[in-house]
Structure formats: C-alpha cells, structure tokens
Design an enzyme around this catalytic site. Structure first.
Site, short mmCIF file in Angstrom:
data_model
loop_
_atom_site.label_atom_id
_atom_site.label_comp_id
_atom_site.label_asym_id
_atom_site.label_seq_id
_atom_site.Cartn_x
_atom_site.Cartn_y
_atom_site.Cartn_z
N GLY A 50 0.63 -1.27 0.03
CA GLY A 50 -0.12 -0.15 -0.02
C GLY A 50 0.82 1.18 0.15
CB SER A 51 4.21 2.44 -0.87
OG SER A 51 4.81 1.87 -2.04
CG ASN A 52 2.04 3.43 -5.71
OD1 ASN A 52 2.47 4.50 -6.14
ND2 ASN A 52 2.69 2.27 -6.03
CG MET A 61 -0.88 -7.99 -7.13
SD MET A 61 -0.26 -6.83 -8.51
CE MET A 61 1.42 -6.92 -8.16
NE ARG A 62 -8.25 -11.22 -6.24
CZ ARG A 62 -8.46 -12.47 -6.25
NH1 ARG A 62 -8.81 -13.16 -7.25
NH2 ARG A 62 -7.60 -13.32 -5.48
CG LEU A 113 -10.76 -5.46 -11.18
CD1 LEU A 113 -10.65 -3.74 -11.24
CD2 LEU A 113 -11.50 -5.90 -10.29
CG ASN A 141 -3.24 -0.70 -12.34
OD1 ASN A 141 -3.19 -0.62 -11.21
ND2 ASN A 141 -2.49 -1.28 -13.39
CG HIS A 165 2.24 -1.88 -15.22
ND1 HIS A 165 1.77 -3.15 -14.66
CD2 HIS A 165 3.24 -2.14 -16.13
CE1 HIS A 165 2.59 -4.17 -15.29
NE2 HIS A 165 3.43 -3.53 -16.06
CB SER A 222 2.46 3.48 -17.40
OG SER A 222 3.68 3.41 -17.90
CB THR A 241 -9.34 -1.54 -20.97
OG1 THR A 241 -7.95 -1.86 -21.06
CG2 THR A 241 -9.27 0.01 -21.35
CG ASP A 284 -0.51 -4.41 -16.60
OD1 ASP A 284 -1.27 -3.91 -15.62
OD2 ASP A 284 0.10 -5.36 -16.43
CD GLU A 328 5.21 2.17 -9.08
OE1 GLU A 328 4.28 1.99 -8.37
OE2 GLU A 328 6.17 1.20 -9.18
#
Ligand code: GAR
Length: 190
Positions: A12-14, A90-91, A93, A107, A109, A136, A141, A145, A174
């Site tokens: 969770g650092s972002n 990490m899923r 969608l 997102n 990446h 990035s 979508t 990525d 990031e």
C-alpha cells in the site's frame, strides 16, 4: 473534494502516497475508503491508522468471480466513490465490473507501457537491456495493463542495478506520479 477509493493487495505504499497528497487542502480528492482482496494486507492497517475506512473482501469468501466483483462494487457505491485507483491490486477485473467506472478507474504499473505488461517488470527491463525504465498510470480496461496511458515517469537503468535497486528508483517515481495523474484526471472529469 472528489471521493476516491483505492484498491490494494499488499503493502500500500502508493495508497499512502495518494493519502498524503489528499491531506493537502488544495488537492482535489479525498480517500473515501481502501479495499483489499487480501485480508491481512499491510496497506489496510496503514489506512486504518490514518483513520481511513477499510474493507477486506477475499476472493475465497465468494462463490464466483462475478459475486466477488459485485461485493466490491457494492462497497464502492456505499463509500459514494467517484474515482477508483488500483494501487498494487493484483487481480484482473472484468469488463462488467469496469463498465460503470469507465473513465474514472485508473491503475499504476511499474513499467513504461506498452513495454513489460504483467509481473516482474524490473527484472525484465534489466534483462532486455533497456536503457530506460519507469512507471505508467493508465485507464483500466478489461485487458491486463492495456488501457490508454495518462502519465509516465522515466528513470535510467544503471550498470550496477539489481531488480531491487531499479525497483526502488521506479517506486519513488510512482509515489510522485500517481497523485499528479489523479489530479489531472479529476481536472478533466466533470
Ligand atoms: C507497485 O510497484 C505497483 O506499480 C505494482 O505493484 C506495486 C505495489 O506496491 N503494480 C503492479 O504490478 C500491477 N500490475 P504498493 O502496494 O506499495 O503500492
């Protein structure tokens, strides 16, 4: 302030970088809640320590991907979410999940997309002999990525780099890039 939900799976650092940005009075967003698919994700505790609402919704608690995503969607609606930031979530969608958030779900990446989609990006950048690497922020979508890029930050790949030293250089970028990209998206989204 616009209401942003952050989806995480780990550290969770972002998420914390976004929360730090949101603490500034002139930043246009606030964190409405932090949701994880991993019950004991360290980032959930970090969010709770900041007084942010949290929810853990492990995939294993649901009979199908569809039901899992429906529960995530309900939580986002309960938080009156306007924007969704994936931050180490990490899923993959589904298109069905993404559709109602189209244009408002993004997102981060750790590569210069479209290079190095997927996992293990720092090792792959080194092994490919890339002179430059980075991160990035992109629209989400249904493809992994794959959505249109909103913003990127670049770092050099140095001769003595390991995946760890390179990854740390990217991560620092990031933490700057994500709040800037969210600010830009909010500015252009009524
Ligand atoms: C970040 O480097 C993020 O870019 C990456 O996972 C890390 C999460 O760290 N995301 C992906 O690889 C998504 N495909 P954090 O939990 O400390 O923000």
């Amino acid at each position: 302030k616009r209401r942003v939900a952050v989806l995480i799976s780990g550290r969770g650092s972002n998420m914390e970088a976004l929360a730090d940005a949101c603490a500034a009075p002139d930043y246009p967003a606030m964190i409405a809640g932090v949701l994880s698919d991993v019950e004991d994700a360290p980032g959930l505790q970090a969010a709770a320590r900041r007084g942010i609402a949290t929810a853990a919704l492990p995939r294993g608690d649901f009979a199908s991907k569809r039901e899992h995503e429906a529960a995530i969607h309900r939580q986002l609606v309960a938080w009156r979410t306007e924007f969704v930031c994936l931050a180490g979530f990490m899923r993959l969608l589904s298109g069905e999940f993404i559709a109602p958030w189209q244009g408002r779900i993004i997102n981060i990446h750790p590569s210069l997309l479209p290079r190095h989609r997927g996992l293990d990006t720092h090792r792959r950048a080194r092994e490919a002999g890339d002179a430059e690497h980075g991160c990035s922020v992109h629209h989400v979508t249904a493809g992994m990525d794959e959505g249109p890029v909103i913003a990127q930050a670049r770092v050099p790949v140095l001769a003595g780099d390991t995946s760890d030293t390179l990854g740390a250089r990217v991560l620092a970028e990031e933490h700057q890039l994500y709040p800037e990209a969210l600010r830009a998206l909010i500015a252009e989204t009524p």
